[in-house]
Design a protein around this motif. Structure first.
Motif, mmCIF file in Angstrom:
data_model
loop_
_atom_site.group_PDB
_atom_site.id
_atom_site.type_symbol
_atom_site.label_atom_id
_atom_site.label_comp_id
_atom_site.label_asym_id
_atom_site.label_seq_id
_atom_site.Cartn_x
_atom_site.Cartn_y
_atom_site.Cartn_z
ATOM 1 N N MET A 1 0.853 -1.192 0.000
ATOM 2 C CA MET A 1 0.000 0.000 0.000
ATOM 3 C C MET A 1 0.888 1.242 0.000
ATOM 4 O O MET A 1 1.837 1.340 0.776
ATOM 5 N N PRO A 2 0.642 2.225 -0.898
ATOM 6 C CA PRO A 2 1.503 3.393 -0.951
ATOM 7 C C PRO A 2 1.426 4.222 0.315
ATOM 8 O O PRO A 2 0.410 4.273 0.984
ATOM 9 N N GLU A 3 2.547 4.864 0.612
ATOM 10 C CA GLU A 3 2.636 5.675 1.820
ATOM 11 C C GLU A 3 1.753 6.907 1.696
ATOM 12 O O GLU A 3 1.642 7.513 0.648
ATOM 13 N N ALA A 4 1.106 7.283 2.793
ATOM 14 C CA ALA A 4 0.249 8.466 2.782
ATOM 15 C C ALA A 4 1.082 9.716 2.588
ATOM 16 O O ALA A 4 2.204 9.810 3.059
ATOM 17 N N ARG A 5 0.506 10.691 1.888
ATOM 18 C CA ARG A 5 1.212 11.932 1.641
ATOM 19 C C ARG A 5 0.332 13.112 1.984
ATOM 20 O O ARG A 5 -0.878 13.042 1.889
ATOM 21 N N ASP A 6 0.965 14.194 2.401
ATOM 22 C CA ASP A 6 0.206 15.405 2.673
ATOM 23 C C ASP A 6 0.065 16.200 1.384
ATOM 24 O O ASP A 6 0.555 15.785 0.348
ATOM 25 N N PRO A 7 -0.642 17.312 1.380
ATOM 26 C CA PRO A 7 -0.821 18.068 0.149
ATOM 27 C C PRO A 7 0.471 18.544 -0.480
ATOM 28 O O PRO A 7 0.482 18.942 -1.624
ATOM 29 N N ASP A 8 1.594 18.527 0.249
ATOM 30 C CA ASP A 8 2.863 18.929 -0.328
ATOM 31 C C ASP A 8 3.560 17.772 -1.027
ATOM 32 O O ASP A 8 4.645 17.920 -1.575
ATOM 33 N N GLY A 9 2.964 16.598 -0.985
ATOM 34 C CA GLY A 9 3.613 15.466 -1.606
ATOM 35 C C GLY A 9 4.607 14.780 -0.700
ATOM 36 O O GLY A 9 5.321 13.888 -1.112
ATOM 37 N N LYS A 10 4.700 15.190 0.555
ATOM 38 C CA LYS A 10 5.636 14.565 1.479
ATOM 39 C C LYS A 10 4.984 13.346 2.123
ATOM 40 O O LYS A 10 3.780 13.249 2.237
ATOM 41 N N ALA A 11 5.815 12.413 2.554
ATOM 42 C CA ALA A 11 5.297 11.229 3.207
ATOM 43 C C ALA A 11 4.707 11.590 4.556
ATOM 44 O O ALA A 11 5.084 12.557 5.206
ATOM 45 N N GLY A 12 3.777 10.762 5.000
ATOM 46 C CA GLY A 12 3.172 10.993 6.296
ATOM 47 C C GLY A 12 2.148 12.097 6.304
ATOM 48 O O GLY A 12 2.056 12.870 7.238
ATOM 49 N N GLY A 13 1.365 12.199 5.243
ATOM 50 C CA GLY A 13 0.456 13.324 5.065
ATOM 51 C C GLY A 13 -0.608 13.428 6.135
ATOM 52 O O GLY A 13 -0.946 14.518 6.579
ATOM 53 N N ALA A 14 -1.191 12.322 6.573
ATOM 54 C CA ALA A 14 -2.285 12.395 7.531
ATOM 55 C C ALA A 14 -1.843 13.042 8.830
ATOM 56 O O ALA A 14 -2.498 13.932 9.368
ATOM 57 N N SER A 15 -0.674 12.614 9.336
ATOM 58 C CA SER A 15 -0.215 13.180 10.595
ATOM 59 C C SER A 15 0.187 14.633 10.433
ATOM 60 O O SER A 15 -0.024 15.458 11.318
ATOM 61 N N HIS A 123 2.355 26.556 1.057
ATOM 62 C CA HIS A 123 3.221 25.551 0.434
ATOM 63 C C HIS A 123 4.483 25.291 1.259
ATOM 64 O O HIS A 123 5.365 24.555 0.833
ATOM 65 N N ARG A 124 4.583 25.929 2.428
ATOM 66 C CA ARG A 124 5.741 25.787 3.327
ATOM 67 C C ARG A 124 7.042 26.191 2.645
ATOM 68 O O ARG A 124 8.085 25.559 2.817
ATOM 69 N N ARG A 125 6.987 27.265 1.900
ATOM 70 C CA ARG A 125 8.181 27.766 1.215
ATOM 71 C C ARG A 125 8.729 28.977 1.984
ATOM 72 O O ARG A 125 8.647 30.112 1.519
ATOM 73 N N TYR A 126 9.250 28.721 3.167
ATOM 74 C CA TYR A 126 9.747 29.818 3.981
ATOM 75 C C TYR A 126 10.957 29.436 4.811
ATOM 76 O O TYR A 126 11.531 30.293 5.493
ATOM 77 N N ALA A 127 11.372 28.199 4.785
ATOM 78 C CA ALA A 127 12.490 27.750 5.610
ATOM 79 C C ALA A 127 13.698 27.419 4.739
ATOM 80 O O ALA A 127 13.594 27.273 3.521
ATOM 81 N N HIS A 128 14.827 27.325 5.399
ATOM 82 C CA HIS A 128 16.075 26.913 4.745
ATOM 83 C C HIS A 128 16.392 27.805 3.550
ATOM 84 O O HIS A 128 16.545 29.004 3.727
#
Length: 554
Positions: A1-15, A123-128
């Motif tokens: 089963m594929p890993e859940a993703r958040d709207p940013d396409g990162k793994a662990g989207g639900a959490s 889009h969380r485009r503010y770090a690093h």
């Protein structure tokens, strides 16, 4: 089963969504709006994808109309209001239209600045690596407001009176001045030509400072979006012109400092803070501004995204670097510079990576000529590569996947065209789409894929190669989609060679929530491949892993 993703396409989207419900909600709203405007205008002309570029365009409209209107403006205290009335009545040709354009473009300018900031946050485009752009963007919001609010004062009507009195009372709430500033605005006799010279100076100087901050804002980005498609520019200008003709901007009654205005037509884009000040208090407004500013400025340092480990940065392997400058030209964040050679090899330059600017996107590896899978070396090492997902591992995955989908066909269990789907980690999980006739591999960015990998896959038995990534016009790494399209079209090095049949290569951009649409695109591509004549693959022979010096240009 594929890993859940958040709207940013990162793994662990639900959490992640559970931890950041507000940001996830705003991101979902932006995605819905993006989808609707894509359907109406197409991704290339979708204004929501170029909010920053539109803000630049609006600034130039404001500047041009402001200069035109200023030519007919009387800068004296006694003549300012009357000159604005003449401007509104077309003292110069179309000066009334220019005044309305100036006002409405200014309103749109601050609105788009706020929306652009909100979209980047969603889009969380503010770090690093995005930290510099975020911090200068927050500062820019203040400059835009100051530029706009000063323009109301020059009209010197009752609205100007209300705004300047409210502003000085707000400043008086700070223990900075020996005498209250607001006391200077209790009688019309206090307003002289020197005061209007100050207002003119502020209304020219602050916009020039705003332009300087806008320039600083994009300095760490390669090819920043400071221009918009021509159709979008003309459409925006036409919409503002129609609004200006339908609802022309007019002045209120002349300012009378001895009389408090009873009713006003507020411009809520710039004057809303005055309302907050009078509903609560000047001190409450200062507290609100301070809290908001501190929260926005600390976000890149204290947020969950800021605390997350940074991606490993690109690593230069001098044995395979010939100083060709392709990685330098393609890096979206100007993280690569060319420096003098240090290993004594007969090349003038070598690539050098600034770890503070590198986003770890992998686009540089896709640009490197030594990334070709046809090299005969057993361990493929590129001149510049990403340690978390190197090009050598990508070649191994490609070969393994193609061998897997070839096995059923060798056993006579099917003759469906075999497709290699190459995705990126920021979009649809293409690994979940693997099947008996679908090979799949994912990279850090679609532009990490050297075009030679497409030819290699077709020569190794794939009937077609489909490349996907973020939604069109919304690349997480800014330039990935553009570089892929230009490389495949032969417009940018490294180019997809002319002998590769283009009907067997497909690009289908799809966001993290577009899995169904991507599946449909793969099925349609497979049907097209099934209809192609066998001779269309005649020019493709199995790869021999052509031996070539690792430092030879492609």
């Amino acid at each position: 089963m594929p890993e859940a993703r958040d709207p940013d396409g990162k793994a662990g989207g639900a959490s992640t969504s559970a931890r950041e419900p507000l940001r996830s909600l705003v991101r979902a709203l932006f995605d819905r709006v993006d989808t609707g405007f894509d359907a109406a205008f197409g991704a290339r002309a979708n204004p929501w994808r170029v909010l920053g570029g539109l803000a630049w365009f609006l600034f130039w409209i404001v500047a041009a109309t402001g200069i035109y209107v200023y030519a007919a403006f009387d800068t004296s205290a006694s003549g300012a209001y009357a000159s604005v009335e003449r401007i509104t009545a077309d003292a110069w040709p179309l000066s009334g239209l220019a005044r309305s354009l100036h006002r409405y473009a200014s309103d749109a300018f601050i609105l788009l600045t706020v929306l652009h900031l909100a979209r980047e946050w969603a889009h969380r485009r503010y770090a690093h690596v995005q930290r510099f752009a975020w911090l200068t963007g927050v500062a820019l919001l203040g400059f835009v407001w100051l530029s706009g609010v000063g323009g109301f004062w020059l009209v010197w009507d009752r609205l100007a009176q209300f705004s300047i009195v409210a502003t000085t009372e707000w400043l008086d709430a700070l223990p900075l001045f020996s005498e209250p500033l607001a006391a200077n605005f209790d009688d019309d006799s206090r307003i002289d030509d020197r005061f209007f010279s100050l207002l003119i100076f502020l209304h020219i100087g602050i916009p020039l400072a705003t332009l300087a901050v806008m320039w600083i804002h994009v300095q760490r980005l390669q090819r920043p979006v400071t221009q918009v498609p021509r159709i979008l520019a003309w459409g925006t200008l036409a919409a503002l012109a129609v609004l200006s003709l339908a609802l022309p901007v007019t002045s209120d009654a002349p300012a009378a400092l001895a009389v408090e205005p009873a009713t006003l037509r507020l411009d809520w884009f710039y004057l809303a803070p005055h309302v907050v000040q009078y509903v609560w208090s000047p001190q409450a407004l200062w507290a609100l501004v301070a809290v908001a500013a501190v929260a926005l400025l600390l976000l890149p340092y204290l947020s969950r995204a800021a605390r997350a480990p940074r991606r490993p940065v690109a690593v230069v392997e001098l044995a395979n670097c010939n100083g060709c400058r392709r990685c330098f030209a393609d890096c979206p964040y100007n993280a690569i510079e060319m420096v003098a050679r240090t290993d004594g090899r007969p090349h003038p330059f070598q690539a050098s990576v600034d770890p503070d600017l590198c986003a770890g996107c992998g686009i540089c590896a896709g640009a490197c000529p030594s990334s070709t899978p046809f090299r005969s070396v057993a361990d493929l090492v590129s001149g510049i590569d990403l340690p978390q997902k190197p090009i050598g591992a990508a070649r191994s995955t490609l070969e393994r996947e193609l061998a897997r989908v070839a096995a059923p066909q060798r056993n006579g269990s099917g003759a469906s065209p075999r497709i290699l789907v190459v995705g990126c980690d920021e979009s649809v999980d293409v690994v979940a789409l693997r099947s008996a006739d679908t090979a799949a591999m994912t990279l850090l960015c679609a532009a990490q894929l050297p075009p030679s990998f497409v030819e290699y896959a077709l020569r190794s038995g794939a009937d077609g190669v489909l490349v996907t990534g973020c939604r069109e016009g919304d690349c997480v790494w800014r330039l990935g989609q553009r570089w892929v399209e230009e490389r495949f079209a032969g417009e940018r090095a490294p180019r997809l060679r002319g002998g590769v049949p283009r009907e067997r290569v497909r690009i289908a951009w799809a966001g993290p929530q577009d899995g169904t649409r991507l599946t449909q695109a793969i099925d349609a591509f497979r049907d097209e491949l099934a209809s192609l004549p066998p001779e269309s693959r005649a020019t493709l022979v199995p790869p021999k892993r052509e031996r070539r010096p690792s430092d030879a240009p492609a």
